[in-house]
Design a protein around this motif. Structure first.
Motif, PDB file in Angstrom:
ATOM      1  N   ASN A  48       0.825  -1.213   0.000  1.00 17.22           N
ATOM      2  CA  ASN A  48       0.000   0.000   0.000  1.00 17.22           C
ATOM      3  C   ASN A  48       0.855   1.257   0.000  1.00 17.22           C
ATOM      4  OD1 ASN A  48      -2.819  -0.620  -0.089  1.00 17.22           O
ATOM      5  ND2 ASN A  48      -2.645  -1.540   1.929  1.00 17.22           N
ATOM      6  N   TYR A  49       1.926   1.246   0.775  1.00 15.45           N
ATOM      7  CA  TYR A  49       2.842   2.386   0.834  1.00 15.45           C
ATOM      8  C   TYR A  49       3.499   2.611  -0.527  1.00 15.45           C
ATOM      9  CZ  TYR A  49       6.757   5.349   2.240  1.00 15.45           C
ATOM     10  OH  TYR A  49       7.656   6.378   2.330  1.00 15.45           O
ATOM     11  N   ALA A  50       3.938   1.499  -1.145  1.00 18.11           N
ATOM     12  CA  ALA A  50       4.567   1.599  -2.467  1.00 18.11           C
ATOM     13  C   ALA A  50       3.557   2.097  -3.505  1.00 18.11           C
ATOM     14  CB  ALA A  50       5.130   0.238  -2.874  1.00 18.11           C
ATOM     15  N   LEU A  51       2.307   1.656  -3.388  1.00 19.61           N
ATOM     16  CA  LEU A  51       1.277   2.106  -4.327  1.00 19.61           C
ATOM     17  C   LEU A  51       1.056   3.613  -4.229  1.00 19.61           C
ATOM     18  CD1 LEU A  51      -1.524  -0.632  -4.240  1.00 19.61           C
ATOM     19  CD2 LEU A  51      -0.264   0.173  -6.249  1.00 19.61           C
ATOM     20  N   LYS A  52       1.091   4.151  -3.041  1.00 16.80           N
ATOM     21  CA  LYS A  52       0.918   5.589  -2.874  1.00 16.80           C
ATOM     22  C   LYS A  52       2.045   6.352  -3.567  1.00 16.80           C
ATOM     23  CE  LYS A  52      -1.716   5.604   1.435  1.00 16.80           C
ATOM     24  NZ  LYS A  52      -1.716   6.033   2.846  1.00 16.80           N
ATOM     25  N   LYS A  53       3.274   5.852  -3.405  1.00 16.26           N
ATOM     26  CA  LYS A  53       4.408   6.502  -4.057  1.00 16.26           C
ATOM     27  C   LYS A  53       4.295   6.389  -5.575  1.00 16.26           C
ATOM     28  CE  LYS A  53       8.507   6.379  -2.442  1.00 16.26           C
ATOM     29  NZ  LYS A  53       9.856   5.939  -2.035  1.00 16.26           N
ATOM     30  N   MET A  54       3.865   5.217  -6.041  1.00 17.73           N
ATOM     31  CA  MET A  54       3.710   5.014  -7.482  1.00 17.73           C
ATOM     32  C   MET A  54       2.614   5.921  -8.040  1.00 17.73           C
ATOM     33  SD  MET A  54       4.091   0.860  -7.659  1.00 17.73           S
ATOM     34  CE  MET A  54       4.184   0.728  -9.436  1.00 17.73           C
ATOM     35  N   TYR A  55       1.551   6.074  -7.295  1.00 13.77           N
ATOM     36  CA  TYR A  55       0.466   6.947  -7.745  1.00 13.77           C
ATOM     37  C   TYR A  55       0.945   8.385  -7.854  1.00 13.77           C
ATOM     38  CZ  TYR A  55      -3.938   9.525  -7.753  1.00 13.77           C
ATOM     39  OH  TYR A  55      -4.964  10.380  -8.069  1.00 13.77           O
ATOM     40  N   SER A  56       1.706   8.809  -6.843  1.00  9.17           N
ATOM     41  CA  SER A  56       2.246  10.168  -6.865  1.00  9.17           C
ATOM     42  C   SER A  56       3.189  10.351  -8.051  1.00  9.17           C
ATOM     43  CB  SER A  56       2.983  10.442  -5.551  1.00  9.17           C
ATOM     44  OG  SER A  56       3.576  11.715  -5.571  1.00  9.17           O
ATOM     45  N   ASP A  57       4.060   9.368  -8.298  1.00 10.94           N
ATOM     46  CA  ASP A  57       4.996   9.430  -9.418  1.00 10.94           C
ATOM     47  C   ASP A  57       4.252   9.419 -10.751  1.00 10.94           C
ATOM     48  OD1 ASP A  57       7.511   9.555 -10.549  1.00 10.94           O
ATOM     49  OD2 ASP A  57       7.750   7.373 -10.634  1.00 10.94           O
ATOM     50  N   TYR A  58       3.194   8.603 -10.828  1.00 16.24           N
ATOM     51  CA  TYR A  58       2.397   8.514 -12.052  1.00 16.24           C
ATOM     52  C   TYR A  58       1.742   9.862 -12.365  1.00 16.24           C
ATOM     53  CZ  TYR A  58      -1.085   6.805 -15.389  1.00 16.24           C
ATOM     54  OH  TYR A  58      -1.839   6.609 -16.515  1.00 16.24           O
ATOM     55  N   GLU A  59       1.160  10.496 -11.364  1.00 16.07           N
ATOM     56  CA  GLU A  59       0.496  11.777 -11.575  1.00 16.07           C
ATOM     57  C   GLU A  59       1.508  12.853 -12.009  1.00 16.07           C
ATOM     58  OE1 GLU A  59      -2.795  12.646 -11.481  1.00 16.07           O
ATOM     59  OE2 GLU A  59      -3.035  10.458 -11.467  1.00 16.07           O
ATOM     60  N   ARG A  60       2.716  12.828 -11.431  1.00 21.70           N
ATOM     61  CA  ARG A  60       3.743  13.798 -11.811  1.00 21.70           C
ATOM     62  C   ARG A  60       4.160  13.612 -13.267  1.00 21.70           C
ATOM     63  NH1 ARG A  60       9.058  13.316 -11.881  1.00 21.70           N
ATOM     64  NH2 ARG A  60       8.985  11.337 -10.721  1.00 21.70           N
ATOM     65  N   LYS A  61       4.389  12.330 -13.652  1.00 19.65           N
ATOM     66  CA  LYS A  61       4.779  12.048 -15.034  1.00 19.65           C
ATOM     67  C   LYS A  61       3.641  12.341 -16.010  1.00 19.65           C
ATOM     68  CE  LYS A  61       8.297   8.576 -13.922  1.00 19.65           C
ATOM     69  NZ  LYS A  61       9.434   9.367 -14.464  1.00 19.65           N
ATOM     70  N   LYS A  62       2.419  12.144 -15.542  1.00 19.81           N
ATOM     71  CA  LYS A  62       1.270  12.427 -16.398  1.00 19.81           C
ATOM     72  C   LYS A  62       1.207  13.911 -16.754  1.00 19.81           C
ATOM     73  CE  LYS A  62      -3.766  11.880 -16.481  1.00 19.81           C
ATOM     74  NZ  LYS A  62      -4.946  11.419 -15.697  1.00 19.81           N
ATOM     75  N   GLU A  63       1.482  14.780 -15.785  1.00 19.45           N
ATOM     76  CA  GLU A  63       1.497  16.211 -16.039  1.00 19.45           C
ATOM     77  C   GLU A  63       2.633  16.569 -16.995  1.00 19.45           C
ATOM     78  OE1 GLU A  63      -0.665  18.593 -15.185  1.00 19.45           O
ATOM     79  OE2 GLU A  63      -1.894  16.921 -14.432  1.00 19.45           O
ATOM     80  N   GLN A  64       3.801  15.941 -16.780  1.00 14.21           N
ATOM     81  CA  GLN A  64       4.934  16.193 -17.667  1.00 14.21           C
ATOM     82  C   GLN A  64       4.630  15.722 -19.087  1.00 14.21           C
ATOM     83  OE1 GLN A  64       8.173  14.160 -15.762  1.00 14.21           O
ATOM     84  NE2 GLN A  64       8.536  15.813 -14.265  1.00 14.21           N
ATOM     85  N   TYR A  65       3.954  14.603 -19.199  1.00 13.97           N
ATOM     86  CA  TYR A  65       3.580  14.047 -20.498  1.00 13.97           C
ATOM     87  C   TYR A  65       2.659  15.015 -21.248  1.00 13.97           C
ATOM     88  CZ  TYR A  65       1.106  11.006 -23.810  1.00 13.97           C
ATOM     89  OH  TYR A  65       0.540  10.472 -24.937  1.00 13.97           O
ATOM     90  N   LYS A  66       1.679  15.556 -20.546  1.00 13.04           N
ATOM     91  CA  LYS A  66       0.763  16.522 -21.171  1.00 13.04           C
ATOM     92  C   LYS A  66       1.513  17.764 -21.631  1.00 13.04           C
ATOM     93  CE  LYS A  66      -3.392  15.221 -18.559  1.00 13.04           C
ATOM     94  NZ  LYS A  66      -4.398  15.700 -17.561  1.00 13.04           N
ATOM     95  N   GLU A  67       2.442  18.231 -20.795  1.00  9.96           N
ATOM     96  CA  GLU A  67       3.210  19.412 -21.152  1.00  9.96           C
ATOM     97  C   GLU A  67       4.079  19.157 -22.378  1.00  9.96           C
ATOM     98  OE1 GLU A  67       5.407  20.402 -17.684  1.00  9.96           O
ATOM     99  OE2 GLU A  67       3.651  21.062 -16.539  1.00  9.96           O
ATOM    100  N   SER A  68       4.697  17.966 -22.455  1.00  5.24           N
ATOM    101  CA  SER A  68       5.560  17.631 -23.587  1.00  5.24           C
ATOM    102  C   SER A  68       4.751  17.535 -24.873  1.00  5.24           C
ATOM    103  CB  SER A  68       6.297  16.317 -23.327  1.00  5.24           C
ATOM    104  OG  SER A  68       7.167  16.441 -22.229  1.00  5.24           O
ATOM    105  N   LEU A  69       3.569  16.910 -24.792  1.00  6.22           N
ATOM    106  CA  LEU A  69       2.713  16.824 -25.980  1.00  6.22           C
ATOM    107  C   LEU A  69       2.296  18.221 -26.454  1.00  6.22           C
ATOM    108  CD1 LEU A  69       0.301  13.813 -25.298  1.00  6.22           C
ATOM    109  CD2 LEU A  69       2.203  13.929 -26.920  1.00  6.22           C
ATOM    110  N   ALA A  70       1.929  19.052 -25.499  1.00  2.00           N
ATOM    111  CA  ALA A  70       1.506  20.413 -25.852  1.00  2.00           C
ATOM    112  C   ALA A  70       2.664  21.180 -26.479  1.00  2.00           C
ATOM    113  CB  ALA A  70       0.998  21.141 -24.615  1.00  2.00           C
ATOM    114  N   GLU A  71       3.873  21.029 -25.906  1.00  4.36           N
ATOM    115  CA  GLU A  71       5.051  21.714 -26.435  1.00  4.36           C
ATOM    116  C   GLU A  71       5.353  21.238 -27.851  1.00  4.36           C
ATOM    117  OE1 GLU A  71       9.814  22.350 -25.409  1.00  4.36           O
ATOM    118  OE2 GLU A  71       8.528  21.155 -24.084  1.00  4.36           O
ATOM    119  N   ALA A  72       5.295  19.900 -28.080  1.00  3.37           N
ATOM    120  CA  ALA A  72       5.571  19.344 -29.408  1.00  3.37           C
ATOM    121  C   ALA A  72       4.566  19.867 -30.435  1.00  3.37           C
ATOM    122  CB  ALA A  72       5.525  17.817 -29.352  1.00  3.37           C
ATOM    123  N   LYS A  73       3.314  19.985 -30.041  1.00  3.29           N
ATOM    124  CA  LYS A  73       2.288  20.478 -30.951  1.00  3.29           C
ATOM    125  C   LYS A  73       2.539  21.935 -31.334  1.00  3.29           C
ATOM    126  CE  LYS A  73      -2.699  21.024 -31.437  1.00  3.29           C
ATOM    127  NZ  LYS A  73      -4.021  20.874 -30.773  1.00  3.29           N
TER     128      LYS A  73
END
Length: 528
Positions: A48-73
Motif C-alpha cells: 500500500n505504501y509503495a502504491l501511494k508513491k507510485m500513484y504520486s509518481d504517475y500523476e507527476r509524469k502524467k502532467e509532464q507528459y501533457k506538457e511535452s505533448l503540448a510543447e511538441a504540438k
C-alpha cells in the motif's frame, strides 16, 4: 481417528491426555494464525505504501507528459520569424531548429508514456498481490474457524500437518529476506490441498453420521425415572394452546388440577405406564426433546469470557425482553421444551435461596448462540442467535454448567453433585452414555478457551428479525447496558434506542468493516 474415539475402559487418564493433545494442536494452530496474519498485514502495508508513491509518481509524469505533448504540438505548428523567414540559409536553419525541438519534445513524451505504462503495470501487480494476501487471510481464517469447531475429528495426519504449518510459518517470520509475503503464499499454496482435503473429509463424515439413525444407548425407562418427579409416570407435553384440542383427540390425557390452576399452562400429559404405544407411535414429535427416540445432539458450549454478559435480557429494555420471552412462552404451553416440567429438582437439592423458590412454577427463556472468530489478529468475532428455548431450571443449567456449579458452591451445595446431575441430564438429552458427555464437554471447553482472545463480539440477531412471532415488535435498545454493547455491534435486526433513534438491520460484514476502520484510525493504517 484417534482423538475422542475411545471407550470407558480406557479410563480418564487416557481421556485427559487426548484432550491435552487437542488443546496443544489448537494452541499451535492459533500461533500459526497469528503469524500468518502478521506477515500478510505487514506485506500488504508495504504494498500500500509503495502504491501511494507510485500513484504520486504517475500523476507527476502524467502532467509532464501533457506538457511535452503540448510543447511538441506548438513547435510543429510554429514558423520562423519574419526577419529570417525569407533568408534562405537562416530560414532553413530556423525551421530545422523548430523541427528538432518538436521531435525532442515528442521523444520525451514517448518516454514519459512508457514510464507511465510501466508504473501502471507495476501498480496492477502490487494490487494483485494485495488481493492475494487478503484472499489467503480470509481463506485461512475460515479454515481456522472450522478447525476450532471440529476438534473432535483431529487425527495423527492432521497433527503432523499443523506441526509443519507451525514450523514453516515460524521460519518465514524469522527470515531476513524481502520476500516474506511471496514465501508465505507459496508455502500455504503447497499445503492448501491437504488442508482443504481434511475439511472436506470431515464434512463428508459429518453428513454420513447425520444420515444414520441416532443411537439411543440409554434405557427409556431410566431416562423417564431420572427426569420426571419421584414416583410419577407422567410426561407433560410442551404444547401451545392452538394444538391442545388436536392432541386431546390423539389420546393425550388432561391433568385437571393443572388445567384449573393457571391459564396457558399445558395440562396435557401421557402416562408412561399406560400410554407406551401412543408414546412410541403417535407422539414422537410432540414429546419433550429428552423423551424422543430420534435425537438431534445438543451442544453445551458456554459463552466465551468477553461475551458473557451479551444477551437479549441485558441489551434490550425490560419490556422488550418480556415481549420476546412471553411470545416464546406461549409456544410451549409454559412448559420446558426439553423435559416438559417447570421449576426443577435443583430448587430442592441445590438452590434453596428464597429468590430461587419463586421459580418453581416457571420456565426460563434460554438463548442458543453460535460463535465464530472473524479476525483473530484484531480480536473480533460474531455471536449468532440460533434460537430461543423455553426450559426449566434443571434443563437451563445444562447449558450453563460452570455458572450452576459456581452458584451452588456459593450456597454451600455439593459442586460434584451438581456436575453429576447436569451431565446425566445432558447424556439423556443427547441419547448417549455418561462418558460420551465428558468427552463432548472437554472438547467444548477447549473451543471456549480458544475463543478467549476475542475482545469484541458482534451480535447477529437475524433470528429475531426472521421470526414471524417478532414481526410486529421493534426492540428498544438499552443504551447504558451492563454488557457494554453499543448499537454498532448489533446486526440483522431493526431496533430503536431509548432516545428514539431508529436503526435498520445491517449485515455482520458491514459492522466488521466499520469496526476495522475505527481500529485503523486508532492504531494507524495496516492490513485490512
Amino acid at each position: 481417528m484417534y482423538f475422542f474415539k475411545l471407550t470407558i475402559s480406557r479410563g480418564e487418564r487416557q481421556l485427559g491426555e487426548l484432550m491435552r493433545d487437542a488443546g496443544n494442536i489448537l494452541s499451535k494452530l492459533q500461533e500459526v494464525e497469528r503469524t500468518v496474519y502478521a506477515i500478510l498485514k505487514s506485506e500488504a502495508s508495504k504494498e500500500n505504501y509503495a502504491l501511494k508513491k507510485m500513484y504520486s509518481d504517475y500523476e507527476r509524469k502524467k502532467e509532464q507528459y501533457k506538457e511535452s505533448l503540448a510543447e511538441a504540438k506548438i513547435l510543429k505548428e510554429a514558423k520562423p520569424s519574419l526577419a529570417v523567414r525569407y533568408l534562405p540559409i537562416a530560414g532553413r536553419m530556423a525551421s530545422q531548429s523548430l523541427q528538432d525541438r518538436a521531435d525532442s519534445a515528442t521523444r520525451v513524451a514517448k518516454k514519459l508514456k512508457a514510464s507511465m505504462n510501466k508504473i501502471s503495470d507495476g501498480a496492477a501487480d502490487r494490487r494483485g498481490r494485495i488481493r492475494t494476501y487478503k484472499d489467503y487471510a480470509v481463506w485461512f481464517r475460515e479454515f481456522s474457524v472450522f478447525v476450532r469447531h471440529h476438534s473432535s475429528w483431529f487425527d495423527g495426519s492432521f497433527e503432523m500437518l499443523v506441526a509443519r504449518l507451525e514450523q514453516g510459518t515460524r521460519s518465514i517470520k524469522a527470515s531476513k529476506g524481502y520476500t516474506k509475503g511471496a514465501d508465505l503464499i507459496s508455502f500455504l499454496s503447497r499445503h492448501k490441498f491437504e488442508m482443504e482435503s481434511w475439511v472436506d473429509n470431515v464434512r463428508v463424515q459429518i453428513m454420513e453420521l447425520a444420515e444414520r439413525p441416532s443411537p439411543v444407548h440409554r434405557d427409556p425407562e431410566k431416562i423417564r425415572s431420572e427426569i420426571t418427579s419421584t414416583g410419577s409416570t407422567r410426561i407433560y407435553l410442551p404444547a401451545p394452546l392452538s394444538v391442545q384440542a388436536r392432541l386431546k383427540k390423539m389420546g393425550a390425557r388432561v391433568d385437571d388440577d393443572v388445567a384449573g390452576k393457571k391459564f396457558g399452562i399445558s395440562s396435557l400429559y401421557l402416562d408412561y405406564s399406560k400410554d407406551l404405544k401412543l408414546i412410541k407411535t403417535r407422539f414422537e414429535r410432540q414429546l419433550p426433546l429428552i423423551f424422543r427416540t430420534k435425537k438431534k445432539p445438543f451442544s453445551f458450549e458456554e459463552m466465551p469470557k468477553n461475551a458473557g454478559g451479551q444477551n437479549l435480557r441485558k441489551v434490550f429494555e425490560k419490556e422488550s425482553w418480556s415481549f420476546i420471552r412471553d411470545t416464546m412462552l406461549g409456544t410451549t404451553g409454559k412448559r420446558c421444551s426439553v423435559c416438559g416440567g417447570q421449576g426443577g429438582k435443583m430448587l430442592d437439592s441445590f438452590y434453596t435461596q428464597a429468590g430461587d423458590q419463586t421459580r418453581r412454577d416457571t420456565v426460563d427463556c434460554h438463548e442458543v448462540w453460535e460463535f465464530e472468530v472473524l479476525d483473530a489478529q484484531e480480536g473480533i468475532g460474531v455471536q449468532r442467535l440460533k434460537k430461543l428455548m423455553m426450559v426449566c431450571v434443571d434443563c437451563h443449567m445444562m447449558f450453563h454448567e460452570e455458572f450452576a456449579i459456581s452458584k451452588g458452591y456459593r450456597e454451600g451445595a455439593d459442586a460434584d453433585g451438581i456436575r453429576e446431575f447436569l451431565r446425566e441430564r445432558m447424556a439423556a438429552l443427547n441419547g448417549v452414555e455418561r462418558a460420551d458427555i465428558d468427552i463432548q464437554r472437554n472438547r467444548e471447553m477447549e473451543v471456549t478457551r480458544s475463543n478467549e482472545g476475542v475482545d469484541t463480539w458482534l451480535m447477529d440477531l437475524s433470528y429475531l428479525q426472521e421470526n414471524e412471532n417478532m414481526m410486529h415488535q421493534e426492540p428498544v435498545f438499552r443504551e447504558e447496558n451492563e454488557a457494554g454493547v453499543n448499537p454498532s455491534m448489533i446486526a440483522g435486526l431493526d431496533f430503536v434506542t431509548q432516545d428514539g433513534q431508529n436503526y435498520e438491520a445491517r449485515e455482520v460484514s458491514e459492522l466488521y468493516e466499520e469496526l476495522l476502520r475505527e481500529m485503523e484510525q486508532t492504531v494507524g493504517q495496516g492490513f485490512r
